[in-house]
Scaffold this motif. Structure first.
Motif, PDB file in Angstrom:
ATOM      1  N   LEU A   1      -8.651  15.213   8.479  1.00  0.00           N
ATOM      2  CA  LEU A   1      -8.229  13.855   8.806  1.00  0.00           C
ATOM      3  C   LEU A   1      -7.204  13.373   7.784  1.00  0.00           C
ATOM      4  CD1 LEU A   1      -8.802  11.187  10.463  1.00  0.00           C
ATOM      5  CD2 LEU A   1     -10.506  10.657   8.704  1.00  0.00           C
ATOM      6  N   GLY A   2      -6.143  12.776   8.261  1.00  0.00           N
ATOM      7  CA  GLY A   2      -5.183  12.172   7.349  1.00  0.00           C
ATOM      8  C   GLY A   2      -5.788  10.976   6.644  1.00  0.00           C
ATOM      9  N   GLY A   3      -5.393  10.753   5.400  1.00  0.00           N
ATOM     10  CA  GLY A   3      -5.951   9.643   4.645  1.00  0.00           C
ATOM     11  C   GLY A   3      -5.419   8.305   5.123  1.00  0.00           C
ATOM     12  N   ASP A   4      -6.262   7.284   5.102  1.00  0.00           N
ATOM     13  CA  ASP A   4      -5.790   5.935   5.377  1.00  0.00           C
ATOM     14  C   ASP A   4      -4.805   5.515   4.290  1.00  0.00           C
ATOM     15  OD1 ASP A   4      -7.612   6.023   7.444  1.00  0.00           O
ATOM     16  OD2 ASP A   4      -9.108   4.771   6.434  1.00  0.00           O
ATOM     17  N   VAL A   5      -4.105   4.408   4.501  1.00  0.00           N
ATOM     18  CA  VAL A   5      -3.189   3.908   3.475  1.00  0.00           C
ATOM     19  C   VAL A   5      -3.909   3.848   2.119  1.00  0.00           C
ATOM     20  CG1 VAL A   5      -1.997   1.833   2.675  1.00  0.00           C
ATOM     21  CG2 VAL A   5      -1.684   2.617   5.010  1.00  0.00           C
ATOM     22  N   GLY A   6      -3.275   4.426   1.110  1.00  0.00           N
ATOM     23  CA  GLY A   6      -3.851   4.419  -0.227  1.00  0.00           C
ATOM     24  C   GLY A   6      -4.941   5.439  -0.474  1.00  0.00           C
ATOM     25  N   GLN A   7      -5.240   6.314   0.523  1.00  0.00           N
ATOM     26  CA  GLN A   7      -6.322   7.287   0.377  1.00  0.00           C
ATOM     27  C   GLN A   7      -5.798   8.713   0.537  1.00  0.00           C
ATOM     28  OE1 GLN A   7      -9.511   6.300  -0.393  1.00  0.00           O
ATOM     29  NE2 GLN A   7      -8.622   4.246  -0.500  1.00  0.00           N
ATOM     30  N   ASN A   8      -6.433   9.644  -0.159  1.00  0.00           N
ATOM     31  CA  ASN A   8      -6.094  11.061  -0.012  1.00  0.00           C
ATOM     32  C   ASN A   8      -6.492  11.560   1.372  1.00  0.00           C
ATOM     33  OD1 ASN A   8      -5.308  11.056  -2.724  1.00  0.00           O
ATOM     34  ND2 ASN A   8      -7.275  11.823  -3.428  1.00  0.00           N
ATOM     35  N   GLY A   9      -5.786  12.600   1.851  1.00  0.00           N
ATOM     36  CA  GLY A   9      -6.200  13.239   3.080  1.00  0.00           C
ATOM     37  C   GLY A   9      -7.469  14.047   2.878  1.00  0.00           C
ATOM     38  N   GLN A  10      -8.067  14.486   3.972  1.00  0.00           N
ATOM     39  CA  GLN A  10      -9.261  15.329   3.907  1.00  0.00           C
ATOM     40  C   GLN A  10      -8.879  16.783   4.093  1.00  0.00           C
ATOM     41  OE1 GLN A  10     -12.372  13.958   6.528  1.00  0.00           O
ATOM     42  NE2 GLN A  10     -12.243  11.840   5.784  1.00  0.00           N
ATOM     43  N   ALA A  11      -9.587  17.649   3.409  1.00  0.00           N
ATOM     44  CA  ALA A  11      -9.297  19.080   3.465  1.00  0.00           C
ATOM     45  C   ALA A  11      -9.580  19.635   4.857  1.00  0.00           C
ATOM     46  CB  ALA A  11     -10.124  19.822   2.432  1.00  0.00           C
ATOM     47  N   GLY A  12      -8.832  20.664   5.232  1.00  0.00           N
ATOM     48  CA  GLY A  12      -9.111  21.401   6.451  1.00  0.00           C
ATOM     49  C   GLY A  12     -10.083  22.533   6.182  1.00  0.00           C
ATOM     50  N   THR A  13     -10.417  23.259   7.223  1.00  0.00           N
ATOM     51  CA  THR A  13     -11.435  24.304   7.094  1.00  0.00           C
ATOM     52  C   THR A  13     -10.889  25.606   6.521  1.00  0.00           C
ATOM     53  OG1 THR A  13     -11.030  25.008   9.374  1.00  0.00           O
ATOM     54  CG2 THR A  13     -12.767  23.367   9.005  1.00  0.00           C
ATOM     55  N   SER A  14      -9.556  25.758   6.478  1.00  0.00           N
ATOM     56  CA  SER A  14      -8.987  27.031   6.064  1.00  0.00           C
ATOM     57  C   SER A  14      -9.086  27.240   4.554  1.00  0.00           C
ATOM     58  CB  SER A  14      -7.513  27.122   6.474  1.00  0.00           C
ATOM     59  OG  SER A  14      -6.946  28.328   5.993  1.00  0.00           O
ATOM     60  N   ALA A  15      -9.521  28.445   4.180  1.00  0.00           N
ATOM     61  CA  ALA A  15      -9.519  28.859   2.775  1.00  0.00           C
ATOM     62  C   ALA A  15      -8.454  29.917   2.525  1.00  0.00           C
ATOM     63  CB  ALA A  15     -10.895  29.409   2.388  1.00  0.00           C
TER      64      ALA A  15
ATOM     65  N   GLY B   1       0.802  -1.214   0.000  1.00  0.00           N
ATOM     66  CA  GLY B   1       0.000   0.000   0.000  1.00  0.00           C
ATOM     67  C   GLY B   1       0.835   1.265   0.000  1.00  0.00           C
ATOM     68  N   GLY B   2       0.386   2.277  -0.724  1.00  0.00           N
ATOM     69  CA  GLY B   2       1.028   3.586  -0.717  1.00  0.00           C
ATOM     70  C   GLY B   2       0.572   4.410   0.473  1.00  0.00           C
ATOM     71  N   GLY B   3       1.400   5.352   0.892  1.00  0.00           N
ATOM     72  CA  GLY B   3       1.080   6.188   2.046  1.00  0.00           C
ATOM     73  C   GLY B   3      -0.098   7.110   1.791  1.00  0.00           C
ATOM     74  N   GLY B   4      -0.917   7.313   2.810  1.00  0.00           N
ATOM     75  CA  GLY B   4      -2.054   8.220   2.699  1.00  0.00           C
ATOM     76  C   GLY B   4      -1.616   9.678   2.728  1.00  0.00           C
ATOM     77  N   GLY B   5      -2.431  10.551   2.158  1.00  0.00           N
ATOM     78  CA  GLY B   5      -2.134  11.979   2.150  1.00  0.00           C
ATOM     79  C   GLY B   5      -2.400  12.624   3.496  1.00  0.00           C
ATOM     80  N   GLY B   6      -1.657  13.682   3.804  1.00  0.00           N
ATOM     81  CA  GLY B   6      -1.865  14.414   5.045  1.00  0.00           C
ATOM     82  C   GLY B   6      -3.117  15.263   4.999  1.00  0.00           C
ATOM     83  N   GLY B   7      -3.682  15.513   6.156  1.00  0.00           N
ATOM     84  CA  GLY B   7      -4.877  16.344   6.240  1.00  0.00           C
ATOM     85  C   GLY B   7      -4.560  17.819   6.085  1.00  0.00           C
ATOM     86  N   GLY B   8      -5.483  18.568   5.519  1.00  0.00           N
ATOM     87  CA  GLY B   8      -5.320  20.009   5.332  1.00  0.00           C
ATOM     88  C   GLY B   8      -5.426  20.776   6.641  1.00  0.00           C
ATOM     89  N   GLY B   9      -5.052  22.054   6.613  1.00  0.00           N
ATOM     90  CA  GLY B   9      -5.015  22.874   7.814  1.00  0.00           C
ATOM     91  C   GLY B   9      -6.300  23.638   8.070  1.00  0.00           C
ATOM     92  N   GLY B  10      -6.441  24.047   9.314  1.00  0.00           N
ATOM     93  CA  GLY B  10      -7.577  24.866   9.705  1.00  0.00           C
ATOM     94  C   GLY B  10      -7.108  26.255  10.099  1.00  0.00           C
TER      95      GLY B  10
END
Length: 211
Positions: A158-172, A122-131
């Motif tokens: 939330l950081g992505g599980d193995v093989g998944q993208n991270g989730q965006a944070g609330t900051s725009a 499995g590839g590493g999951g993506g990091g979660g975005g910032g708030g």
């Protein structure tokens, strides 16, 4: 084990020129190989680097255990650390870059390898975005001996599980390098190599894509 270079493994066990040889590496059942996360975007350390070999060497890798790329670090906004969410790292690659006393060292292999997966890859999951300020996105899996991504806080994604993208944070808020602080990191491919450089046979569990 963490980050192995197949050529270095060979050289540490066998002496002599590997030209013309057929070499098979086997990751035994119960063995887990995991890449470490990178503190810098310029650093790419896969769990397994295939190494640089003579063109006549025939390479095979059999995975009966588990091999994971590292999860990307989540975004961090504070007085001390400020970084955008990072992408995950691959489990197997023909490319690596690392920072040494000589600066940034990039190594790329052009060798062909046959990869047979009978275990988990499995590839590493993506990091979660910032708030908001003083926030952090969760690190992507694989991290802390877990395939699941970690929670962010104060609006961090939330950081992505193995093989998944991270989730965006609330900051725009715009990020100096483009995009926003809330942008999440992407998952890495389980195998990050040109398609002409490998043959993949999957008899086990593949988490994520091969590229």
């Amino acid at each position: 084990a963490e980050e192995i270079d197949l050529r270095k493994i060979y050289d540490s066990i066998l002496a002599g020129d590997p030209s013309g040889k057929t070499i098979t590496f086997t990751i035994a059942s119960g063995i887990k190989i995991v890449a470490q996360y990178a503190l810098l975007d310029l650093v790419v350390l896969p769990a397994i680097f295939i190494g640089v070999w003579p063109s006549s060497t025939v390479l095979s890798l059999v995975i009966n255990g588990e091999v994971y790329g590292a999860g990307g670090l989540g975004a961090s906004r504070s007085f001390i650390i400020n970084n955008k969410a990072q992408h995950g790292l691959p489990a197997i690659s023909n490319f690596k870059s690392e920072v040494t006393i000589d600066g940034l060292v990039i190594t790329e292999s052009t060798n062909f390898i046959t990869i047979i997966n009978n275990g988990i890859l499995g590839g590493g999951g993506g990091g979660g975005g910032g708030g908001g300020f003083e926030s952090a996105g969760g690190q992507g899996g694989y991290t802390n001996d877990d395939t699941l991504g970690l929670d962010g806080f104060n609006g961090g994604g939330l950081g992505g599980d193995v093989g998944q993208n991270g989730q965006a944070g609330t900051s725009a808020d715009p990020h100096p390098d483009g995009g926003t602080w809330g942008d999440a990191g992407l998952a890495a491919g389980a195998i990050a190599m040109p398609a002409t450089q490998f043959l993949f046979v999957n008899n086990g569990t593949l988490i994520g894509n091969i590229t």
